[in-house]
Write a protein that holds these residues in place. Structure first.
Motif, PDB file in Angstrom:
ATOM      1  N   THR A 124     -21.462  32.962 -20.418  1.00 26.38           N
ATOM      2  CA  THR A 124     -21.412  31.496 -20.463  1.00 26.38           C
ATOM      3  C   THR A 124     -19.989  31.062 -20.781  1.00 26.38           C
ATOM      4  O   THR A 124     -19.358  31.620 -21.680  1.00 26.38           O
ATOM      5  CB  THR A 124     -22.367  30.928 -21.529  1.00 26.38           C
ATOM      6  OG1 THR A 124     -23.691  31.396 -21.267  1.00 26.38           O
ATOM      7  CG2 THR A 124     -22.356  29.402 -21.514  1.00 26.38           C
ATOM      8  N   THR A 181     -17.591  27.923 -22.006  1.00 27.62           N
ATOM      9  CA  THR A 181     -17.621  26.631 -22.701  1.00 27.62           C
ATOM     10  C   THR A 181     -16.210  26.203 -23.061  1.00 27.62           C
ATOM     11  O   THR A 181     -15.263  27.001 -22.992  1.00 27.62           O
ATOM     12  CB  THR A 181     -18.460  26.715 -23.992  1.00 27.62           C
ATOM     13  OG1 THR A 181     -17.756  27.519 -24.946  1.00 27.62           O
ATOM     14  CG2 THR A 181     -19.836  27.303 -23.735  1.00 27.62           C
ATOM     15  N   PRO A 191     -20.643  23.365 -22.135  1.00 26.78           N
ATOM     16  CA  PRO A 191     -20.521  24.218 -20.946  1.00 26.78           C
ATOM     17  C   PRO A 191     -19.565  23.617 -19.923  1.00 26.78           C
ATOM     18  O   PRO A 191     -19.441  22.401 -19.796  1.00 26.78           O
ATOM     19  CB  PRO A 191     -21.961  24.271 -20.413  1.00 26.78           C
ATOM     20  CG  PRO A 191     -22.634  23.061 -20.968  1.00 26.78           C
ATOM     21  CD  PRO A 191     -22.000  22.816 -22.303  1.00 26.78           C
ATOM     22  N   THR A 226     -19.357  29.163 -12.256  1.00 29.39           N
ATOM     23  CA  THR A 226     -20.358  28.804 -13.263  1.00 29.39           C
ATOM     24  C   THR A 226     -21.206  27.638 -12.788  1.00 29.39           C
ATOM     25  O   THR A 226     -20.725  26.732 -12.099  1.00 29.39           O
ATOM     26  CB  THR A 226     -19.694  28.451 -14.591  1.00 29.39           C
ATOM     27  OG1 THR A 226     -18.775  27.368 -14.382  1.00 29.39           O
ATOM     28  CG2 THR A 226     -18.948  29.634 -15.181  1.00 29.39           C
ATOM     29  N   GLY A 249     -22.778  26.307 -17.319  1.00 26.03           N
ATOM     30  CA  GLY A 249     -21.633  27.160 -17.612  1.00 26.03           C
ATOM     31  C   GLY A 249     -21.908  28.642 -17.469  1.00 26.03           C
ATOM     32  O   GLY A 249     -21.105  29.465 -17.898  1.00 26.03           O
TER      33      GLY A 249
END
Length: 1003
Positions: free
Chosen positions: A29, A31, A37, A54, A58
């Motif tokens: 993920t 961020t 995200p 992504t 995200g």
């Protein structure tokens, strides 16, 4: 035996390790620093063809990776990071904002450039700044945000603001001064169809070097707009953004009330004016507070104004698969005007943007926009009539039994010369404009040699249909004032086609970077307009009868017309971008434009060159730690302008022989006039500096420019035909300084802020006028504007008021006052040439409507889930002709503003600026002077917005916000607004303050 056993074990371990190194899948993920995200981030395994983008949350997935590989994560506006792949199969990637945007790619003409490589003057505005303004027009959101760009607001719903980039470079108006808008590669004169939520970035090309690649269309500057796109391998992302609120008139002009108006009438020395006051008392009664004043006390501006509702709703979806990315959106906007009549703007848009990877080397795409708008235009004359309407008359007069259908009051029944009441025009006029636009752009991009040679061909078609319907309903107002019904229809169509082809070569070798681009452009622009007017409509009260078929057929005589125009253009252009060691920069363009407008010289050639030097990369700057980036730049370029009148006409004169008496005589007569115009050519020099310092927290951009328009098309007086024709006959110069400063800082993970400011100076003048007089008159004889060599275009030209005669002794001591039978309370004018006479020779330039300087700034802060922003804007050094006040010269028995009534001269020492009530009615004081020409300086709080983002795993991303647009404006001008496009204020629509509440939801 031992050796064989050893090698067997090693081979087994090697094959075993290879087996374990394959078939690994990792997820993660991405961020920002606040844990939000980042959808659309690029994730790529270095050295391998393995990548992902992504999704909305995200999240990313990389398959078939090996332990020991590296993957890289990048996202625009954030620092790129790299990670080693280990046995771990889950990664949490946090990206930090990159406050230095030097490697950011900027969209320029027919391509892109890194920001650090720019040698021209290009300003970039991101979507976040644009979306904060609740407006129907995108350009309005840029006001005060970009140096060198003056945007003059227009308060009427649906109307576009006036946009000037680096001054006024041509003598004409309308299309001649329009900037060029490029939306996803398609050219437009107006972008009133665009929704602010559809925009990704706006780049403004301000100097000739940056704009020259667009040649003929770029003379007044270029605004390049990139709309939002989808991304490959991205799941669908839905976004809704909507706001609703109201618009409120601000800075309402205070008019003289009944008591002040009565006092002025008695002081005027006019017996008829006093009688009109007595007539009002007799008809409507006397005030209970002051029996010497009529009972009616109407505030006409309060009567004609209202609060107008505004709302906007946008819904969009974007995403993509392995080969196709898309972005589709729709928007509905409705804006009521603040004039209390059928005055509103409604627009519905649908847009789509689809890009397809046809193969590894071929990409194609189609962008379409459909816009359907309906605009009910205001009766702007209502503002002029409300200014002059006497306060001693009500809106409705029950005694006016001759008025129909509504018993509106009529000032003529009190003795005044005109009806004055603005409500008949507001009630019985219906001005509808339907605007339909279909715009499409399609392209194919072929990567001939991967990462080296690229070919792109694009075709765009912009079709517009404008349907105007002006209906005048019948009414009577008494005193023989009666209007017949009428209807006017105007149907206008525009068809504009463009076909562009470019070939781009890009290469890097050693310390050298080279990009070459060449191309052609074809344009075909056509316009057709049909208009007809009919009167005496049958069944006029029914809207179903508002067609020409219902008008009296005999009324069409000489009221039907049709015109059509068509222009062609073809262009060749090329560009060279060279970079040595990332610090020595060269940028050059050449464009050859051909236009069907010019018969004498259809081809124009417009080169440009720019140089840049990145000082911060030099060895001698190594010890200057606080400077992160420093670049010097200089450029020169030429642009052509064909947004002017085309060559047309025939021989101006002919020789004839006529008999006079008993003998023939030969003479010359005029037939028609001939203009053999050629290109206006803009030549511009620009010098600038770009700097980032203190760990990229501080930024500075400064430019100084000199912009000359050669062969400017101006009106030239032809004595033999006693009229002026437009010819290449002058030179215009604009020059100034542009300064942009910024500071941004992250105080903690929870709090960051940024501050920005810009300042612009402008000096505008006509440096050469090729006619016998050395000047060009504009305006009217009573309100003269004059363009003089060495002075600004359309400067106000009149007498310099230096005071007011206070007593009879001053009159007797001044021969000028004695000769003109002046009295105390009359204005004193300066005798410029000292000849003891005030006449036309004493007129001087009183100022220009173009501001000498403009400035703007913004402050933004983010604290946890809260965000706050404030921006301001102002200008100074410009003048406004208060013509609505000055037209007392035509009708002297009307009302006036309270400032004039309160500050009038009414005794020695009461005023040294304003004449007396009696003086206002004298021709001496009605001369155009700096009494009527006022300062146009103003300062405005442009925008205030407070937002809160709701973050919850159970909810979509939600942001709530409240906005105040133009809530406070401060100025001394006696009008609704100090923003007047051409500086002459007669019936300008007020600029309202707008207050809205909105929500943004992403799923």
């Amino acid at each position: 035996m031992k050796v064989k056993l050893f090698f067997s074990c090693m081979l087994f371990l090697a094959f075993t390790s290879l087996g374990f190194a394959q078939q690994q899948t990792i997820t993660g993920t991405v961020t920002d620093a606040n844990g939000m995200p980042l959808p659309g981030a690029q994730v790529k395994v270095l050295g391998k063809d393995i990548f992902d983008v992504t999704d909305f949350d995200g999240k990313f997935t990389l398959e078939n990776v090996e332990v020991g590989d590296q993957f890289e994560v990048s996202f625009l506006g954030f620092k790129t990071r790299q990670f080693d792949i280990t046995a771990n199969n889950k990664y949490l990637v946090e990206l930090q904002e990159d406050t230095s945007q030097l490697d950011e790619v900027v969209v320029v003409g027919y391509g892109t450039q890194r920001k650090r490589d720019l040698t021209g003057s290009i300003a970039t505005v991101e979507a976040e700044q644009i979306e904060k303004t609740p407006t129907a027009n995108v350009m309005q959101s840029l006001q005060g945000k970009v140096s060198g760009v003056q945007i003059v607001s227009n308060g009427s719903p649906g109307d576009s603001p006036t946009v000037r980039i680096r001054g006024l470079g041509t003598y004409g108006n309308g299309d001649a001064t329009n900037v060029l808008y490029v939306v996803d590669g398609t050219l437009y004169n107006n972008i009133d169809f665009l929704n602010t939520k559809d925009i990704k970035t706006i780049n403004i090309l301000k100097d000739a070097s940056s704009s020259a690649i667009y040649g003929v269309r770029a003379a007044n500057g270029v605004v390049i707009i990139e709309t939002k796109s989808g991304h490959l391998n991205q799941k669908p992302t839905f976004e809704y953004d909507g706001y609703t609120g109201f618009q409120h008139a601000q800075n309402i002009v205070k008019m003289a009330n009944a008591e002040q108006f009565t006092t002025m009438a008695y002081e005027s020395g006019s017996d008829p004016d006093v009688q009109y006051i007595l007539n009002a008392m007799q008809r409507f009664g006397r005030s209970h507070i002051n029996p010497n004043v009529p009972a009616v006390n109407t505030d006409w501006y309060k009567e004609i104004l209202r609060d107008g509702l505004i709302q906007s709703h946008s819904l969009g979806v974007s995403g993509g698969g392995d080969k196709v990315s898309y972005s589709v959106g729709t928007n509905y906007l409705n804006q009521e005007g603040i004039l209390d009549m059928k005055n509103e703007y409604e627009r519905f848009n649908i847009r789509s943007k689809v890009d397809v990877d046809v193969s590894d080397r071929v990409k194609a795409g189609v962008n379409t926009i459909f816009s359907n708008a309906t605009k009910y235009n205001p009766e702007t004359s209502a503002f002029f009539k409300a200014y002059y309407a006497v306060p001693t008359m009500p809106v409705i007069d029950p005694l006016n039994t001759e008025a129909s259908p509504i018993r509106y009051s009529n000032a003529q029944l009190l003795g005044y010369r005109s009806t004055q009441n603005p409500f008949p025009d507001m009630t019985y006029n219906n001005n509808r404009l339907k605007i339909r636009k279909i715009m499409a752009n399609m392209y194919v991009d072929i990567d001939i040699i991967p990462d080296k040679l690229d070919f792109k061909s694009s075709y765009s078609h912009n079709f517009q249909a404008l349907e105007t319907r002006e209906v005048r309903l019948p009414f009577t107002l008494g005193n023989n004032v009666e209007r017949r019904s009428s209807i006017k229809r105007v149907n206008t169509t525009f068809s504009k086609q463009y076909w562009d082809n470019t070939l781009t070569y890009n290469d890097h070798f050693g310390d050298h970077s080279l990009k070459l681009m060449g191309g052609t452009s074809f344009r075909d622009e056509a316009k057709n307009e049909f208009s007809a007017t009919g009167q005496d409509i049958k069944g006029i009260q029914l809207e179903s009868s508002w067609f020409l078929d219902f008008a009296d057929p005999e009324s069409f005589s000489n009221n039907v017309s049709e015109i059509g125009r068509r222009y062609y253009g073809f262009s060749y252009f090329g560009r060279l971008e060279y970079n040595y060691k990332d610090k020595y920069l060269l940028y050059a363009t050449m464009r050859a434009d051909g236009s069907s407008k010019f018969t004498r010289d259809p081809w124009g050639y417009f080169p440009s060159v720019g140089l840049g030097w990145v000082l911060s990369d030099e060895n001698f700057m190594n010890n200057v730690d606080f400077i992160n980036f420093l670049k010097l730049k200089a450029n020169w370029g030429k642009l052509g302008n064909d947004n002017v009148a085309a060559s047309a006409g025939s021989n101006t004169t002919s020789v004839i022989s006529v008999p006079l008496g008993d003998s023939p005589n030969t003479g010359t007569v005029s037939s028609t006039v001939f203009s053999n115009n050629t290109w206006e050519v803009i030549e511009e020099k620009n010098f600038g500096i770009n700097m980032e310092a203190f760990e990229n927290r501080f930024s500075l951009d400064a430019d100084y420019y000199i912009r000359d328009t050669h062969n400017a098309i101006m009106p030239v007086f032809i004595p033999i035909v006693n009229r002026s024709i437009d010819q290449n006959s002058g030179t215009i110069r604009n020059q100034g300084l542009e300064l942009n400063l910024g500071w941004n800082q992250n105080i903690s993970d929870d709090f960051n802020y940024s501050i920005g400011a810009n300042f612009t100076t402008l000096h505008n003048e006509a440096t050469e006028i090729q006619n016998e007089s050395g000047y060009i008159d504009a305006g009217t004889a009573e309100f003269r504007q004059r363009t003089i060599e060495g002075q600004p275009l359309f400067a106000f030209y009149g007498y310099e008021r230096i005071g007011v005669y206070q007593n009879q002794a001053e009159i007797n001591a001044d021969p000028i006052a004695v000769a003109n039978n002046l009295q105390p309370g009359d204005l004193i004018y300066k005798d410029q040439n000292g000849d003891g006479v005030i006449d036309a020779a004493d007129r001087v330039v009183l100022g220009s409507f173009l501001p000498k300087y403009t400035y703007g700034g913004n402050i933004s802060m983010n604290y946890k889930a809260f965000d706050f922003s404030l921006s301001f804007y102002g200008q100074g050094g410009n003048k406004i002709l208060n013509r609505k006040r000055g037209e007392v010269i035509f009708t002297q028995d009307t009302n006036m503003d309270a400032d004039l009534a309160i500050n009038r001269w009414h005794g020695e020492g009461t005023s040294n600026s304003y004449p007396s009530s009696a003086g206002l009615r004298k021709a001496w004081n009605q001369k155009l002077s700096n009494f009527w020409v006022e300062d146009g300086d103003f300062f405005r709080i442009q925008n205030i917005q407070l937002g809160y983002t709701v973050s919850s795993e159970k909810l979509p991303n939600i942001r709530l916000y409240i906005t105040a647009e133009k809530p406070f404006t401060f100025f001394n001008y006696n009008g609704f607004t100090a923003e007047v496009p051409n500086g002459v204020e007669r019936e300008t629509y007020p600029i309202p303050a707008t207050y809205t509440v909105g929500v943004n939801v992403k799923i």
